[in-house]
Write a protein that holds these residues in place. Structure first.
Motif, mmCIF file in Angstrom:
data_model
loop_
_atom_site.group_PDB
_atom_site.id
_atom_site.type_symbol
_atom_site.label_atom_id
_atom_site.label_comp_id
_atom_site.label_asym_id
_atom_site.label_seq_id
_atom_site.Cartn_x
_atom_site.Cartn_y
_atom_site.Cartn_z
ATOM 1 N N MET A 122 57.788 30.277 -49.733
ATOM 2 C CA MET A 122 59.139 30.510 -49.212
ATOM 3 C C MET A 122 59.979 29.242 -49.212
ATOM 4 S SD MET A 122 58.523 33.218 -46.062
ATOM 5 C CE MET A 122 57.554 32.083 -45.058
ATOM 6 N N GLY A 123 59.396 28.117 -49.657
ATOM 7 C CA GLY A 123 60.102 26.849 -49.636
ATOM 8 C C GLY A 123 59.805 26.080 -48.361
ATOM 9 N N ALA A 124 60.552 25.010 -48.128
ATOM 10 C CA ALA A 124 60.321 24.157 -46.949
ATOM 11 C C ALA A 124 60.962 24.784 -45.716
ATOM 12 C CB ALA A 124 60.876 22.758 -47.203
ATOM 13 N N VAL A 125 60.427 25.922 -45.317
ATOM 14 C CA VAL A 125 61.000 26.672 -44.207
ATOM 15 C C VAL A 125 60.682 26.009 -42.869
ATOM 16 C CG1 VAL A 125 61.071 28.891 -45.375
ATOM 17 C CG2 VAL A 125 58.964 28.167 -44.262
ATOM 18 N N ASP A 126 61.456 26.368 -41.837
ATOM 19 C CA ASP A 126 61.285 25.766 -40.520
ATOM 20 C C ASP A 126 60.203 26.506 -39.730
ATOM 21 O OD1 ASP A 126 62.418 28.111 -39.498
ATOM 22 O OD2 ASP A 126 64.396 27.225 -39.257
ATOM 23 N N PRO A 127 59.776 25.943 -38.591
ATOM 24 C CA PRO A 127 58.687 26.573 -37.835
ATOM 25 C C PRO A 127 59.033 27.956 -37.314
ATOM 26 C CG PRO A 127 59.594 24.677 -36.648
ATOM 27 C CD PRO A 127 60.132 24.620 -38.037
ATOM 28 N N LEU A 161 54.883 15.413 -45.841
ATOM 29 C CA LEU A 161 53.678 14.879 -46.477
ATOM 30 C C LEU A 161 53.502 15.397 -47.901
ATOM 31 C CD1 LEU A 161 51.321 15.375 -43.402
ATOM 32 C CD2 LEU A 161 52.264 13.200 -44.213
ATOM 33 N N ALA A 162 53.894 16.634 -48.119
ATOM 34 C CA ALA A 162 53.733 17.244 -49.448
ATOM 35 C C ALA A 162 54.804 18.306 -49.637
ATOM 36 C CB ALA A 162 52.343 17.862 -49.596
ATOM 37 N N ALA A 163 55.538 18.231 -50.734
ATOM 38 C CA ALA A 163 56.566 19.223 -51.028
ATOM 39 C C ALA A 163 55.920 20.585 -51.284
ATOM 40 C CB ALA A 163 57.363 18.797 -52.256
ATOM 41 N N PRO A 164 56.640 21.681 -51.009
ATOM 42 C CA PRO A 164 56.067 23.009 -51.256
ATOM 43 C C PRO A 164 55.513 23.180 -52.665
ATOM 44 C CG PRO A 164 58.081 23.228 -49.982
ATOM 45 C CD PRO A 164 57.974 21.780 -50.363
ATOM 46 N N GLU A 165 56.199 22.612 -53.661
ATOM 47 C CA GLU A 165 55.716 22.747 -55.041
ATOM 48 C C GLU A 165 54.347 22.088 -55.209
ATOM 49 O OE1 GLU A 165 58.614 21.497 -54.132
ATOM 50 O OE2 GLU A 165 60.021 23.080 -54.728
#
Length: 294
Positions: free
Chosen positions: A55-60, A85-89
């Motif tokens: 879903m991408g770098a979604v929030d909590p 620390l690590a991108a979603p990709e």
């Protein structure tokens, strides 16, 4: 499309056969090692990041809503820190690498390259691609459905299992919301079925003892469970009826994709994947089998 549409019960059988192929990416030793290598050296970081990265770098808040039964505090301990620390990709590439490594190790190269694997992957992909036309109201599934397909049959099978798992999961959450079951009440009724240990459900979902006790009181107050002085839970008649209805409705909501392979395709898929699933159970990588290694 085949003219022998499967019943919801048969579609559930096909899903159940695929489930052990997906979930080792969270529990296998390879998962711990590979996620740690990209900075996700904590189980919560690795789990929430690897499952939500589609879903991408979604929030909590988004992750808490999509996963439903996990404590917001536990989710907040991992998200959004994981994305720093690590991108979603990167997480998604790592998860696919984990799936590749685990399937090769547990099943062996002969099985990975077999005609059985190719046929199973083809059936599962057909069902999963049919599900991709049914995304409304299924956000976690939709995120995964937007990913590119892997190139090898064993990873195709794993990806298809992932898609069909999240498709069913989104549908199940819809039934919980419709039943007005708060996350802790849903967990209490699940624990009361005896399918999983209460202590495991509470700890793995990150709820404190006080929060868990409040959830139990809510389920007891609604007449769904009883609790003895030691905390053992049991479903009431109303609770049993509710849980049966939830499972039946989840089966109905999840059956659509399997019409693409028909009843015979569902039976064949379950037959083909049975030895794969058994291999993962023998490794202790499936909840309910012998103790996990991760």
């Amino acid at each position: 499309m085949p003219d022998d549409a499967p019943s919801p019960e048969l579609a559930r059988t096909a899903w159940s056969a695929l489930e052990p192929i997906h979930i080792p990416v969270y529990f296998a030793p390879e998962a711990r090692e590979r996620y740690a290598a990209i900075g996700l050296d904590d189980r919560a970081l690795a789990y929430f990041a690897s499952r939500s990265a589609a879903m991408g770098a979604v929030d909590p808040g988004t992750v808490t809503a999509a996963f439903y039964s996990f404590s917001p505090a536990l989710v907040g301990s991992a998200i959004p820190r994981a994305w720093s620390l690590a991108a979603p990709e990167t997480v998604l590439r790592t998860r696919l690498d984990v799936a590749d490594q685990v399937l090769r190790r547990v099943l062996g190269e002969d099985a990975v390259g077999s005609e059985r694997m190719k046929e199973a992957a083809g059936l599962a992909r057909t069902a999963a691609e049919a599900a991709a036309g049914l995304t409304p109201g299924r956000p976690l599934f939709a995120g995964h459905a937007g990913l590119e397909w892997p190139g090898e049959p064993h990873t195709v099978l794993w990806h298809a299992a992932t898609l069909l798992r999240e498709f069913r999961g989104d549908g199940h959450i819809a039934t919980l919301v419709d039943a007005r079951l708060a996350p802790l009440e849903a967990l209490a009724t699940h624990a009361a079925t005896g399918a999983m240990k209460t202590s495991f459900l509470r700890r793995s979902r990150g709820w404190s003892e006080e929060e868990w006790a409040e959830g139990i009181r809510g389920a007891v107050g609604r007449g769904l469970v009883t609790a003895d002085p030691e905390g053992a839970l049991a479903l009431t008649e109303a609770g049993r009826t509710l849980r049966a209805d939830l499972e039946t409705r989840t089966d109905v909501l999840s059956a659509g994709p399997y019409a693409a392979i028909g009843a015979r395709g569902c039976e064949r898929l379950a037959e083909l994947t049975a030895p794969f699933a058994e291999a993962f159970r023998a490794e202790g990588l499936v909840p309910g089998s012998r103790s996990r290694r991760a």
